[in-house]
Design a protein around this motif. Structure first.
Motif, mmCIF file in Angstrom:
data_model
loop_
_atom_site.group_PDB
_atom_site.id
_atom_site.type_symbol
_atom_site.label_atom_id
_atom_site.label_comp_id
_atom_site.label_asym_id
_atom_site.label_seq_id
_atom_site.Cartn_x
_atom_site.Cartn_y
_atom_site.Cartn_z
ATOM 1 N N GLU A 92 0.811 -1.209 0.000
ATOM 2 C CA GLU A 92 0.000 0.000 0.000
ATOM 3 C C GLU A 92 0.844 1.259 0.000
ATOM 4 O O GLU A 92 1.866 1.321 0.654
ATOM 5 C CB GLU A 92 -0.865 0.040 1.268
ATOM 6 C CG GLU A 92 -2.265 -0.414 1.061
ATOM 7 C CD GLU A 92 -3.091 -0.229 2.320
ATOM 8 O OE1 GLU A 92 -3.148 0.906 2.845
ATOM 9 O OE2 GLU A 92 -3.677 -1.211 2.759
ATOM 10 N N VAL A 93 0.373 2.275 -0.731
ATOM 11 C CA VAL A 93 0.964 3.604 -0.673
ATOM 12 C C VAL A 93 -0.182 4.569 -0.387
ATOM 13 O O VAL A 93 -1.144 4.657 -1.143
ATOM 14 C CB VAL A 93 1.656 3.976 -2.006
ATOM 15 C CG1 VAL A 93 2.176 5.395 -1.949
ATOM 16 C CG2 VAL A 93 2.750 2.993 -2.333
ATOM 17 N N GLY A 150 -0.790 8.539 0.486
ATOM 18 C CA GLY A 150 -0.147 9.853 0.543
ATOM 19 C C GLY A 150 1.327 9.728 0.198
ATOM 20 O O GLY A 150 1.691 9.149 -0.818
ATOM 21 N N ASN A 151 2.182 10.264 1.042
ATOM 22 C CA ASN A 151 3.614 10.156 0.794
ATOM 23 C C ASN A 151 4.251 9.034 1.613
ATOM 24 O O ASN A 151 5.456 8.899 1.647
ATOM 25 C CB ASN A 151 4.322 11.487 1.074
ATOM 26 C CG ASN A 151 4.151 11.919 2.520
ATOM 27 O OD1 ASN A 151 3.415 11.296 3.282
ATOM 28 N ND2 ASN A 151 4.816 13.000 2.887
ATOM 29 N N LYS A 152 3.418 8.241 2.289
ATOM 30 C CA LYS A 152 3.928 7.126 3.087
ATOM 31 C C LYS A 152 3.754 5.821 2.333
ATOM 32 O O LYS A 152 2.709 5.563 1.740
ATOM 33 C CB LYS A 152 3.183 7.024 4.420
ATOM 34 C CG LYS A 152 3.445 8.176 5.341
ATOM 35 C CD LYS A 152 2.713 7.957 6.641
ATOM 36 C CE LYS A 152 2.927 9.115 7.581
ATOM 37 N NZ LYS A 152 2.199 8.938 8.833
ATOM 38 N N LYS A 153 4.792 5.031 2.371
ATOM 39 C CA LYS A 153 4.736 3.713 1.748
ATOM 40 C C LYS A 153 4.691 2.677 2.864
ATOM 41 O O LYS A 153 5.590 2.609 3.692
ATOM 42 C CB LYS A 153 5.965 3.478 0.873
ATOM 43 C CG LYS A 153 5.983 2.143 0.197
ATOM 44 C CD LYS A 153 7.210 2.017 -0.674
ATOM 45 C CE LYS A 153 7.302 0.653 -1.284
ATOM 46 N NZ LYS A 153 8.525 0.484 -2.053
ATOM 47 N N TYR A 154 3.593 1.945 2.905
ATOM 48 C CA TYR A 154 3.438 0.917 3.920
ATOM 49 C C TYR A 154 3.845 -0.414 3.309
ATOM 50 O O TYR A 154 3.278 -0.859 2.304
ATOM 51 C CB TYR A 154 1.983 0.832 4.387
ATOM 52 C CG TYR A 154 1.546 2.045 5.163
ATOM 53 C CD1 TYR A 154 1.677 2.090 6.539
ATOM 54 C CD2 TYR A 154 1.008 3.147 4.501
ATOM 55 C CE1 TYR A 154 1.290 3.208 7.245
ATOM 56 C CE2 TYR A 154 0.602 4.265 5.208
ATOM 57 C CZ TYR A 154 0.750 4.291 6.577
ATOM 58 O OH TYR A 154 0.352 5.395 7.282
ATOM 59 N N ASN A 155 4.818 -1.027 3.892
ATOM 60 C CA ASN A 155 5.217 -2.352 3.451
ATOM 61 C C ASN A 155 4.438 -3.362 4.276
ATOM 62 O O ASN A 155 4.739 -3.606 5.429
ATOM 63 C CB ASN A 155 6.718 -2.579 3.624
ATOM 64 C CG ASN A 155 7.502 -1.798 2.610
ATOM 65 O OD1 ASN A 155 7.057 -1.632 1.485
ATOM 66 N ND2 ASN A 155 8.652 -1.290 3.002
#
Length: 149
Positions: free
Chosen positions: A88-89, A91-96
């Motif tokens: 998932e991405v 906003g500007n955060k990338k969740y692994n």
């Protein structure tokens, strides 16, 4: 012996409630498990006409490469497997985050003596796998009207 007569609409609510609780908890012990078990076995329609047998398997979300169809003697087996991995991405955060989703099923069908095992073909369209099994020429049912003399 005593018979208890209930007026229409006036039943013993205490008994029914306890009775239903026992059986509801037994048959629906794990709703999540039962729903996922149902989803793993796709619905199948089997039809026959004068020229062939038709098997339709509802398996949406798969590709034709996910299926494996084998014939051994008179046993036709259909299986499929697919693995998905999500990332998932927001906003500007990338969740692994890795969530593995396995979709696997296997179904077996016994072909009748009238089936021609050399003339089987399959196609996958709109989430449904269609398997066409031709009938043997010499065993096709001949239909005709018989006159009475």
């Amino acid at each position: 012996m005593t018979l208890v007569k209930f007026a229409k609409g006036n039943t013993n609510k205490g008994f029914n409630s306890a009775y239903n609780d026992v059986f509801e908890s037994f048959f629906n012990a794990d709703q999540l498990l039962s729903k996922s078990a149902v989803n793993r076995i796709p619905a199948v329609n089997i039809a026959e006409n004068e020229n062939e047998f038709q098997i339709e398997i509802a398996a949406p979300g798969l590709n034709k490469e996910d299926f494996k169809i084998n014939l051994e003697k008179d046993q036709l087996s259909v299986s499929a497997g697919k693995q998905e991995e999500n990332q998932e991405v927001i906003g500007n955060k990338k969740y692994n985050r890795r969530e593995y989703n396995y979709s696997v099923f296997s179904r077996n069908f016994t072909l009748p003596d009238t089936a021609d095992s050399n003339k089987i073909h399959a196609e996958y369209k709109n989430g449904i796998l269609f398997i066409h099994i031709s009938k043997k020429e010499e065993l096709k049912i001949q239909s005709r009207e018989i006159s009475i003399g």
